[in-house]
Design a protein around this motif. Structure first.
Motif, PDB file in Angstrom:
ATOM      1  N   VAL A 164       0.874  -1.170   0.000  1.00 40.16           N
ATOM      2  CA  VAL A 164       0.000   0.000   0.000  1.00 40.16           C
ATOM      3  C   VAL A 164       0.909   1.216   0.000  1.00 40.16           C
ATOM      4  O   VAL A 164       1.746   1.381   0.898  1.00 40.16           O
ATOM      5  N   ALA A 165       0.779   2.079  -1.018  1.00 36.98           N
ATOM      6  CA  ALA A 165       1.593   3.290  -1.139  1.00 36.98           C
ATOM      7  C   ALA A 165       0.674   4.493  -1.218  1.00 36.98           C
ATOM      8  O   ALA A 165      -0.162   4.587  -2.116  1.00 36.98           O
ATOM      9  N   THR A 166       0.827   5.422  -0.281  1.00 39.97           N
ATOM     10  CA  THR A 166      -0.029   6.594  -0.190  1.00 39.97           C
ATOM     11  C   THR A 166       0.840   7.847  -0.148  1.00 39.97           C
ATOM     12  O   THR A 166       1.832   7.881   0.580  1.00 39.97           O
ATOM     13  N   SER A 167       0.469   8.870  -0.933  1.00 34.70           N
ATOM     14  CA  SER A 167       1.251  10.101  -0.917  1.00 34.70           C
ATOM     15  C   SER A 167       0.368  11.313  -1.125  1.00 34.70           C
ATOM     16  O   SER A 167      -0.637  11.256  -1.836  1.00 34.70           O
ATOM     17  N   ALA A 168       0.754  12.418  -0.496  1.00 38.69           N
ATOM     18  CA  ALA A 168       0.099  13.713  -0.670  1.00 38.69           C
ATOM     19  C   ALA A 168       1.181  14.766  -0.873  1.00 38.69           C
ATOM     20  O   ALA A 168       2.114  14.865  -0.065  1.00 38.69           O
ATOM     21  N   THR A 169       1.060  15.540  -1.968  1.00 48.59           N
ATOM     22  CA  THR A 169       2.043  16.570  -2.302  1.00 48.59           C
ATOM     23  C   THR A 169       1.298  17.830  -2.697  1.00 48.59           C
ATOM     24  O   THR A 169       0.459  17.798  -3.598  1.00 48.59           O
ATOM     25  N   ALA A 170       1.607  18.938  -2.057  1.00 49.93           N
ATOM     26  CA  ALA A 170       0.912  20.190  -2.374  1.00 49.93           C
ATOM     27  C   ALA A 170       1.355  20.721  -3.735  1.00 49.93           C
ATOM     28  O   ALA A 170       0.514  21.045  -4.584  1.00 49.93           O
ATOM     29  N   SER A 196      -0.941  12.564   4.823  1.00 51.79           N
ATOM     30  CA  SER A 196      -0.969  11.262   4.164  1.00 51.79           C
ATOM     31  C   SER A 196      -0.982  10.180   5.227  1.00 51.79           C
ATOM     32  O   SER A 196      -0.194  10.236   6.184  1.00 51.79           O
ATOM     33  N   GLU A 197      -1.863   9.183   5.030  1.00 47.07           N
ATOM     34  CA  GLU A 197      -1.900   8.085   5.991  1.00 47.07           C
ATOM     35  C   GLU A 197      -2.153   6.755   5.297  1.00 47.07           C
ATOM     36  O   GLU A 197      -2.886   6.671   4.311  1.00 47.07           O
ATOM     37  N   THR A 198      -1.517   5.718   5.841  1.00 47.14           N
ATOM     38  CA  THR A 198      -1.759   4.342   5.443  1.00 47.14           C
ATOM     39  C   THR A 198      -2.068   3.548   6.702  1.00 47.14           C
ATOM     40  O   THR A 198      -1.289   3.578   7.666  1.00 47.14           O
ATOM     41  N   VAL A 199      -3.208   2.854   6.684  1.00 46.24           N
ATOM     42  CA  VAL A 199      -3.646   2.060   7.831  1.00 46.24           C
ATOM     43  C   VAL A 199      -3.965   0.650   7.342  1.00 46.24           C
ATOM     44  O   VAL A 199      -4.645   0.480   6.317  1.00 46.24           O
ATOM     45  N   ALA A 209       5.387  -7.793   2.444  1.00 45.53           N
ATOM     46  CA  ALA A 209       4.347  -6.767   2.446  1.00 45.53           C
ATOM     47  C   ALA A 209       4.958  -5.448   2.890  1.00 45.53           C
ATOM     48  O   ALA A 209       5.734  -5.413   3.853  1.00 45.53           O
ATOM     49  N   SER A 210       4.634  -4.366   2.171  1.00 44.43           N
ATOM     50  CA  SER A 210       5.162  -3.052   2.531  1.00 44.43           C
ATOM     51  C   SER A 210       4.034  -2.033   2.566  1.00 44.43           C
ATOM     52  O   SER A 210       3.098  -2.086   1.759  1.00 44.43           O
ATOM     53  N   PHE A 211       4.160  -1.083   3.486  1.00 42.80           N
ATOM     54  CA  PHE A 211       3.148  -0.060   3.697  1.00 42.80           C
ATOM     55  C   PHE A 211       3.872   1.274   3.881  1.00 42.80           C
ATOM     56  O   PHE A 211       4.773   1.392   4.711  1.00 42.80           O
ATOM     57  N   SER A 212       3.490   2.288   3.095  1.00 39.99           N
ATOM     58  CA  SER A 212       4.219   3.553   3.150  1.00 39.99           C
ATOM     59  C   SER A 212       3.276   4.737   3.034  1.00 39.99           C
ATOM     60  O   SER A 212       2.210   4.659   2.408  1.00 39.99           O
ATOM     61  N   SER A 213       3.711   5.850   3.615  1.00 42.99           N
ATOM     62  CA  SER A 213       3.019   7.138   3.507  1.00 42.99           C
ATOM     63  C   SER A 213       4.065   8.205   3.233  1.00 42.99           C
ATOM     64  O   SER A 213       5.137   8.210   3.848  1.00 42.99           O
ATOM     65  N   SER A 258       7.299  -4.358   6.163  1.00 42.08           N
ATOM     66  CA  SER A 258       7.929  -3.063   6.393  1.00 42.08           C
ATOM     67  C   SER A 258       6.853  -1.989   6.438  1.00 42.08           C
ATOM     68  O   SER A 258       5.876  -2.033   5.691  1.00 42.08           O
ATOM     69  N   ALA A 259       7.033  -1.032   7.332  1.00 40.68           N
ATOM     70  CA  ALA A 259       6.136   0.115   7.460  1.00 40.68           C
ATOM     71  C   ALA A 259       6.993   1.366   7.521  1.00 40.68           C
ATOM     72  O   ALA A 259       7.979   1.425   8.267  1.00 40.68           O
ATOM     73  N   ASP A 260       6.607   2.389   6.729  1.00 41.17           N
ATOM     74  CA  ASP A 260       7.476   3.547   6.574  1.00 41.17           C
ATOM     75  C   ASP A 260       6.632   4.807   6.425  1.00 41.17           C
ATOM     76  O   ASP A 260       5.586   4.798   5.768  1.00 41.17           O
ATOM     77  N   ALA A 261       7.088   5.901   7.015  1.00 42.46           N
ATOM     78  CA  ALA A 261       6.447   7.210   6.855  1.00 42.46           C
ATOM     79  C   ALA A 261       7.534   8.251   6.615  1.00 42.46           C
ATOM     80  O   ALA A 261       8.561   8.253   7.305  1.00 42.46           O
ATOM     81  N   GLN A 262       7.305   9.130   5.619  1.00 44.02           N
ATOM     82  CA  GLN A 262       8.243  10.206   5.324  1.00 44.02           C
ATOM     83  C   GLN A 262       7.477  11.508   5.139  1.00 44.02           C
ATOM     84  O   GLN A 262       6.497  11.549   4.393  1.00 44.02           O
ATOM     85  N   ALA A 263       7.961  12.559   5.803  1.00 48.74           N
ATOM     86  CA  ALA A 263       7.350  13.887   5.687  1.00 48.74           C
ATOM     87  C   ALA A 263       8.441  14.906   5.377  1.00 48.74           C
ATOM     88  O   ALA A 263       9.506  14.898   6.014  1.00 48.74           O
ATOM     89  N   ARG A 264       8.162  15.784   4.386  1.00 49.76           N
ATOM     90  CA  ARG A 264       9.135  16.805   4.000  1.00 49.76           C
ATOM     91  C   ARG A 264       8.397  18.094   3.689  1.00 49.76           C
ATOM     92  O   ARG A 264       7.373  18.084   3.001  1.00 49.76           O
ATOM     93  N   ALA A 265       8.943  19.198   4.165  1.00 51.97           N
ATOM     94  CA  ALA A 265       8.377  20.492   3.797  1.00 51.97           C
ATOM     95  C   ALA A 265       8.833  20.875   2.396  1.00 51.97           C
ATOM     96  O   ALA A 265       8.014  21.144   1.514  1.00 51.97           O
TER      97      ALA A 265
END
Length: 421
Positions: A164-170, A196-199, A209-213, A258-265
């Motif tokens: 599951v791959a989820t992303s939000a970019t302004a 952005s969220e993955t649940v 299995a991999s899950f990312s936001s 694997s579970a991963d979250a990345q946030a960048r301004a």
């Protein structure tokens, strides 16, 4: 389960996902660049003030599941091949842009693949054997740009694994191609909530299995290969706002997860080969940036939980002789990365959290007689924290736990390396 590669259309960079079960795309405004055969200068102006929403709701029991959701406020894509040309683009998104995926899944023996990507403003240009001058300006000042993917498998098993791959970019800009000169400027400003969220809640996954936001306020990428050259200016500003990525996964019995979250301004990444590279970056962040990952299991084989949060990040890499990099980064916002793992009985757990105020990397090819000229200014006055929480093998034991937490105010790395490495 292997990911399906994006389909590349001639003269265009386009992510066209292959899907079987469900797909939806919402784009409020779309336009094409001028005919690349003319080499003419073009201009485009897009303003989006309404809300753009995509939603997929599934209650299924299938052998294989594929879901693709693309949601964009303003989209401009095109390309230029074999000629010289230029594009001036202005995009403003002042509405809500949102994509939601909710899946109730009763088994998927051949695996599940979910892609959910949301962008407020999106500019993409392909260049091939071309000289391309770009002037791209983007402003995102709506209430929110957000993406949510939720998969609930209850007591069933996803035998084939998946992702599951989820992303939000302004704001997003991507430009480049083979044997090209890319020149000009990219100017991005954001003041909006980016979320952005993955649940996921699954009983049994006896496969990878991999899950990312991913959550990013401003993202700009330029990539040129072959005999190419770049001369680009990146200006990115994230005003007081919130950028959050979070991944929350529970699997009762996970073999390789694997579970991963990345946030960048602000994120600017320029890569080149076969010619010189001149890059100027100016990044400022005044918002909150947070990445949080929670991975919980009862039984596990290999388990990886990671979180990474960065206020300002600039990367310039040239697999050739020369790089000139003038970098300025100012961060006044808070940066937080939190990674949590809880597992009762298992083998190997890897847990890491990285939080950085300002980060810059510049590199050139060592075997080319490479030269790096750098002017670097970094100022961080925001709080930066990286936190790791681990409970491993509490009832049945665990073979290994590898844990790391890294918090850095300012990070600068400049080096020469072999081509491609």
């Amino acid at each position: 389960m292997a990911r399906h590669a994006p389909i590349r259309l001639a003269g265009m960079i386009a992510a066209t996902a292959t899907f079987a079960a469900a797909a939806t795309e919402a784009s409020a405004q779309q336009a094409s660049t001028c005919d690349p055969l003319t080499g003419a200068a073009c201009s485009s102006s897009q303003v989006q003030t309404g809300d753009v929403l995509s939603s997929v709701n599934l209650d299924v029991g299938v052998g294989q599941l594929q879901v693709s959701v693309q949601t964009r406020g303003n989209a401009l894509s095109g390309g230029i091949e074999g000629v010289s040309g230029s594009m001036t683009s202005s995009q403003r998104n002042s509405g809500v842009v949102r994509g939601d995926v909710a899946v109730a899944l009763d088994g998927a023996e051949n695996g599940a693949a979910i892609d959910n990507h949301v962008r407020g403003n999106d500019f993409q240009a392909y260049t091939g054997d071309a000289v391309f001058t770009v002037d791209a300006r983007q402003l995102a000042d709506g209430a929110a740009v957000q993406a949510s993917s939720v998969i609930a498998a209850g007591d069933s098993a996803v035998i084939g694994g998946g992702y599951v791959a989820t992303s939000a970019t302004a704001n997003n800009v991507a430009v480049g191609g083979p044997r090209s000169q890319v020149l000009g400027s990219i100017d991005q400003t954001a003041q909006t909530t980016v979320f952005s969220e993955t649940v996921a809640d699954i009983r049994y996954v006896p496969a990878t299995a991999s899950f990312s936001s991913r959550a990013t306020a401003n993202a700009a990428q330029a990539g040129t290969t072959g005999s190419s050259h770049q001369d680009l200016s990146f200006r990115q500003e994230n005003r007081p706002s919130t950028t959050v990525a979070q991944t929350d996964v529970y699997i009762d019995n996970a073999w390789d997860v694997s579970a991963d979250a990345q946030a960048r301004a602000n994120y600017a990444n320029a890569g080149n080969e076969g010619g010189s590279m001149v890059i100027r970056t100016d990044q400022s962040n005044a918002g909150r940036v947070r990445a949080e990952t929670r991975l919980r299991t009862d039984l596990y084989g290999a388990a990886v939980a990671s979180a990474r949060a960065v206020a300002n990040e600039a990367i310039a890499g040239n697999d050739d002789i020369y790089l000139s990099l003038d970098n300025t980064q100012i961060n006044t916002g808070g940066v937080e990365a939190v990674a949590t793992f809880q597992g009762n009985t298992g083998y190997d757990a890897y847990v890491g959290a990285d939080a950085i105020g300002n980060a810059v990397t510049g590199s050139v090819c060592s075997t080319c007689g490479g030269e790096v000229n750098v002017t670097n200014t970094q100022v961080n006055s925001g709080d930066v924290s990286a936190v790791v929480n681990v409970g491993a093998g509490r009832t049945g034991g665990s073979r290994a736990a590898v844990v790391g937490a890294n918090a850095v105010g300012n990070s600068a790395t400049f080096y020469v390396s072999r081509p491609g490495g």
